[in-house]
Every structure is written in structure tokens, then in C-alpha cells.
Design an enzyme around this catalytic site. Sequence first.
Site, PDB file in Angstrom:
ATOM      1  CG  MET A  14      40.136  37.073  39.628  1.00 12.02           C
ATOM      2  SD  MET A  14      38.891  38.279  40.035  1.00 12.02           S
ATOM      3  CE  MET A  14      38.620  37.930  41.744  1.00 12.02           C
ATOM      4  CB  CYS A  15      36.891  31.642  38.849  1.00  6.09           C
ATOM      5  SG  CYS A  15      36.017  32.725  40.002  1.00  6.09           S
TER       6      CYS A  15
END
Length: 131
Positions: free
Chosen positions: A78-79
Site C-alpha cells: 500500500m503506502c
Amino acid sequence: RAREAGALVVHVQNDGPAGGDDEPHTPGWELHHPVDTGRGEVVIRKTHDDAFQETSLESVLTTSGVRSLAVCGLMSEMCVQATARTAVELGYRVVLPYDAHATYDIPAEPGISAVVPAAVVSRVAAWPLSR
């Protein structure tokens, strides 16, 4: 190692929604490692997976003359991946240290798949970013 080398260290802090695990100013939201602002470290707070989106990250890097990044943190898929993809698109040389980004196991889906171990998820997240 970045501190020892005198490199710019940017801590990116996620500001999640009210009631979320990363809601600002709640237990667990604080940065795990201490920030040494006296040595050129900065904190950038974000509300999206991509640390470049609607933050001052690109400006901070440009002002500091940074052209190469080591992207570390949670969650790999994700990030970390979103930030690394944007960095590549912006022309930065990006390194994802294999032991400096991580995630969680993806739970099993009965009748569909077994548990996907976190190490596999992290590896798969980094794979499309390799050249």
C-alpha cells in the site's frame, strides 16, 4: 545508516480517519523511532497511501537536492508501493531495502485461497518496481 551518512531522513506519518488505528494523537499513532530535527530530519504527515499526494514531500526532496530514495515502512503493498511508484515516475532512483518494509499476512478466504504470508506479499509488492 542514513543518519550516520548525514543523509536527509524524512519520516512520513499517516493521519487516518477518526476511530481508525492511525487516528492522529491516539495511542499507536506516534512515530516509532525518534525524530532528530536538529540533524535535518523532517516529519511529513499524509492522509493518502502515496506520501507525495497532497504533501510537501517533493518540495522537501527537491530543495535538499535528493535524487535517490530508500523507501521503508508499512505496508509494502500500500503506502510503500504507492510512494515508490510515484518516486519512480518523478525520476528518482528508488531502492526498497528488502528488510525495511513489511506488511501483514493476507487472511485465508475459505474455498478461494490459503493465507498469503506477509513475506510473500512484501516481495510481490516490490517486484513490479524492479528494473
